[in-house]
Design an enzyme around this catalytic site. Structure first.
Site, mmCIF file in Angstrom:
data_model
loop_
_atom_site.group_PDB
_atom_site.id
_atom_site.type_symbol
_atom_site.label_atom_id
_atom_site.label_comp_id
_atom_site.label_asym_id
_atom_site.label_seq_id
_atom_site.Cartn_x
_atom_site.Cartn_y
_atom_site.Cartn_z
ATOM 1 N N GLY A 47 57.824 67.050 17.651
ATOM 2 C CA GLY A 47 57.149 66.032 18.437
ATOM 3 C C GLY A 47 58.173 65.121 19.074
ATOM 4 C CD GLN A 52 61.715 60.368 19.304
ATOM 5 O OE1 GLN A 52 60.646 60.953 19.407
ATOM 6 N NE2 GLN A 52 62.672 60.787 18.493
ATOM 7 C CB CYS A 100 63.563 61.200 13.466
ATOM 8 S SG CYS A 100 63.186 60.314 14.982
ATOM 9 C CG LEU A 101 64.034 65.503 18.073
ATOM 10 C CD1 LEU A 101 63.392 65.822 19.416
ATOM 11 C CD2 LEU A 101 64.920 66.652 17.617
ATOM 12 C CG HIS A 143 57.782 61.019 12.797
ATOM 13 N ND1 HIS A 143 58.797 61.055 11.861
ATOM 14 C CD2 HIS A 143 58.401 60.925 14.010
ATOM 15 C CE1 HIS A 143 59.962 60.979 12.487
ATOM 16 N NE2 HIS A 143 59.759 60.906 13.796
ATOM 17 C CD GLU A 144 56.672 62.300 17.270
ATOM 18 O OE1 GLU A 144 57.250 61.445 17.961
ATOM 19 O OE2 GLU A 144 57.292 63.159 16.614
ATOM 20 C CG HIS A 147 59.127 57.485 17.279
ATOM 21 N ND1 HIS A 147 60.399 56.987 17.064
ATOM 22 C CD2 HIS A 147 59.150 58.760 16.808
ATOM 23 C CE1 HIS A 147 61.141 57.915 16.479
ATOM 24 N NE2 HIS A 147 60.412 59.003 16.307
HETATM 25 NI NI NI Z 1 61.012 60.800 15.460
#
Ligand code: NI
Length: 174
Positions: A47, A52, A100-101, A143-144, A147
């Site tokens: 995701g 991000q 997480c990216l 999680h998203e 963000h």
């Molecule tokens: Ni993330």
């Protein structure tokens, strides 16, 4: 469409509350969606949230059939959501590792609601959707949306279990 740079833990944008999208039908939002899709695919993300890539707007993309970053995870429906929201269905929780990216190479064990209801404007179907999700699907959505509220998964790692977090190549449990 370009692959955008993913901003990392430490960049202040990741701690902001992202702005609601008032009009989902603009060229700006369409191009943001394209960039997020390309960037998420490029990085094999489960995701991605607009903050991000440095855009503080309430837009998330998630979903996959198989994901190399989470080989055990069941498929998650591919979804592009504007202004998403969720609530827990009950008190049941799941305690699993996630990454997480924006925090590359690091995993941490995070408590999440096991089953949630979520909603938002589906950018492909062009309508509001309501869904119930559980397990990894519910985890990704939580999680998203975190963000969009300026929260990174590391903030949800329990202090007493901090030693279970770390670089992927140092951890025994992933
Ligand atoms: Ni993330």
């Amino acid at each position: 469409m370009p692959i955008r740079k993913i901003i990392k833990f430490g960049n202040p944008i990741l701690s902001w509350r992202a702005k609601e999208i008032d009009d989902v039908n603009t060229a700006e939002i369409a191009s943001l969606v394209e960039d997020m899709i390309d960037t998420m695919q490029h990085h094999d993300g489960a995701g991605i949230a607009a903050p991000q890539i440095g855009i503080s707007k309430r837009l998330v993309i998630f979903g996959f059939d198989k994901n190399p970053r989470y080989p055990e995870a069941l498929p998650v429906p591919y979804t592009i959501l504007a202004n998403p929201e969720y609530e827990a269905v009950d008190d049941e929780t799941d305690y699993k590792m996630e990454g997480c990216l924006s925090i590359p190479g690091i995993r941490g064990k995070v408590l999440r609601f096991k089953k949630i209801k979520y909603s938002g404007f589906d950018m492909e179907k062009k309508c509001k959707i309501d869904r119930v999700a559980e397990g990894f699907h519910a985890r990704v959505v939580q999680h998203e949306i975190d963000h969009l509220n300026g929260i990174l998964f590391l903030q949800r790692v329990l202090p007493e279990d901090f030693h279970l977090s770390g670089f992927e190549d140092e951890l025994s449990e992933l």
